[in-house]
Design a protein around this motif. Structure first.
Motif, short mmCIF file in Angstrom:
data_model
loop_
_atom_site.label_atom_id
_atom_site.label_comp_id
_atom_site.label_asym_id
_atom_site.label_seq_id
_atom_site.Cartn_x
_atom_site.Cartn_y
_atom_site.Cartn_z
N GLY A 201 4.28 4.78 7.92
CA GLY A 201 4.87 3.53 8.09
C GLY A 201 3.64 2.50 8.32
O GLY A 201 3.45 1.65 7.79
N PRO A 202 2.83 2.76 9.73
CA PRO A 202 1.73 1.81 9.72
C PRO A 202 0.60 1.79 8.66
O PRO A 202 0.28 0.77 8.53
N ALA A 203 0.34 3.16 7.99
CA ALA A 203 -0.31 2.96 6.67
C ALA A 203 -0.11 1.88 5.72
O ALA A 203 -0.71 1.45 5.03
N ALA A 204 1.51 2.18 5.55
CA ALA A 204 2.21 1.38 4.28
C ALA A 204 1.81 -0.15 4.50
O ALA A 204 1.53 -0.93 3.87
N ALA A 205 2.05 -0.58 5.97
CA ALA A 205 1.52 -1.80 6.52
C ALA A 205 0.45 -2.42 6.12
O ALA A 205 0.08 -3.49 5.72
N GLY A 206 -0.42 -1.33 6.43
CA GLY A 206 -1.98 -1.52 6.13
C GLY A 206 -2.30 -1.75 4.52
O GLY A 206 -3.15 -2.52 4.45
N LEU A 207 -1.29 -1.28 3.65
CA LEU A 207 -1.42 -1.13 2.46
C LEU A 207 -0.96 -2.61 1.68
O LEU A 207 -1.09 -2.65 0.71
N GLY A 208 -0.29 -3.10 2.59
CA GLY A 208 0.55 -4.58 2.04
C GLY A 208 1.73 -4.23 1.57
O GLY A 208 2.17 -5.31 0.85
N ALA A 209 2.50 -3.21 2.31
CA ALA A 209 4.00 -3.24 1.95
C ALA A 209 4.61 -4.52 2.36
O ALA A 209 4.64 -5.20 3.04
N THR A 210 5.41 -4.78 1.23
CA THR A 210 6.51 -6.00 1.49
C THR A 210 7.63 -5.89 2.15
O THR A 210 8.20 -6.60 2.65
N ALA A 211 8.16 -4.56 1.98
CA ALA A 211 9.44 -3.94 2.61
C ALA A 211 9.55 -2.66 2.76
O ALA A 211 8.70 -2.00 1.99
#
Length: 321
Positions: A201-211
């Motif tokens: 989850g935090p990693a996806a946020a760091g990758l620029g996840a939009t949703a």
């Protein structure tokens, strides 16, 4: 461990449970006072809560108390991770019958504690009361660490749809248990004790996840939340989803297409997210679809067509996992 909850008493039970807990640096004051104190360096707290009711969410003849503890913590901590946050703390509300052996809530607490340790969180307090059946209520807290929360409403046309974790394993395990079997063990254990990829989850946020969301009610149902919140159509490609050979074997044995488990089975708590199309995703992420343009009806399609199989889980509907 001998004796019942009723014989031990409320405060004796609380002492028994809290004596088994560990802590983390985020906990300034744990169990034992009117409320806990947990640091929130970001200045914002992410919170989520869930209930598990005996006979509805778990059965004692299928799952040990330790399993129920791991599962109850996992489904809440996964919600925190799915916002792009790091889990920090967990609160437990527990309803138990007086005649319940003390060993059951004690083992439950061990499971909750151990799952918290996997996610980097700690149990910081809660409450226990007497009731006719077992109910486990969990509230989880998390910290965004300076990032914005990744909500369901940010998916944009052209975004990739990708997931990490397991899909359909819990539903396949439930099918096995429902027919009186206990193997293949990996799928049964996936139902008893899910393993959310908290780091993702935090990693996806760091990758620029939009949703982003976790898959608790089924892939189609949970992506449907993103589609409606973002006012888009999401199209999944069934051939891109990983279906292990053993899942095919289980499906053949029980007469179910395993794709149905993957698309509509919940409680695996995989993380599914949408990303800008140019995002270079690590190998742990599997791209399974694309966000299409805004349409009159926000929905999830499979291979370009509306999904006609059974839906995901709805507590007040007729669908079953």
């Amino acid at each position: 461990m001998k004796g019942t909850v009723g014989e031990l008493g409320e405060f004796g039970l609380i002492d028994k449970l809290t004596s088994r807990l560990t802590t983390t640096p985020a906990v300034r004051l744990g169990p034992g006072d009117d409320a806990a104190v947990v640091t929130a360096p970001d200045g914002r707290v992410v919170a989520s809560t869930d209930l598990l009711i005996e006979g509805r969410h778990f059965r004692r003849d299928w799952s040990t108390a330790y399993d129920v503890g791991r599962k109850s913590a996992a489904q809440n901590l996964a919600d925190i991770a799915a916002m792009g946050a790091v889990p920090t703390a967990l609160l437990l509300g527990l309803v138990v019958p007086g005649e319940l052996p003390v060993a059951w809530p004690t083992e439950l607490m061990d499971g909750i504690r151990d799952e918290c340790q996997v996610a980097g969180a700690a149990v910081v307090g809660g409450d226990v009361v007497r009731g006719d059946s077992i109910t486990v209520a969990i509230t989880a807290l998390g910290d965004l660490r300076g990032h914005e929360a990744v909500t369901r409403s940010g998916a944009r046309p052209g975004d990739l749809v990708a997931y990490t974790g397991w899909l359909g394993w819990s539903a396949a395990g439930l099918a096995v248990l429902s027919r009186g079997f206990r193997s293949p063990r990996a799928f049964v254990e996936a139902h008893r004790r899910p393993e959310p990829p908290y780091h993702a989850g935090p990693a996806a946020a760091g990758l620029g996840a939009t949703a982003m969301t976790d898959v608790s009610d089924g892939l189609v149902a949970d992506l449907g939340h993103i589609a409606r919140a973002s006012d888009v159509r999401i199209d999944l490609r069934s051939g891109r989803v990983d279906i292990p050979s053993q899942m095919h074997d289980i499906g053949q044995a029980v007469g179910i297409d395993p794709l149905q488990w993957v698309l509509t089975g919940g409680e695996d708590h995989a993380i599914v997210a949408t990303f800008p199309p140019e995002t270079k995703l690590p190998a742990r992420w599997r791209v399974i679809g694309e966000v299409r343009g805004h349409t009159a009806r926000a929905q999830v399609t499979v291979d370009g067509a509306p999904w006609t199989g059974t839906g995901g889980w709805d507590h007040f509907g007729a669908a079953e996992k």
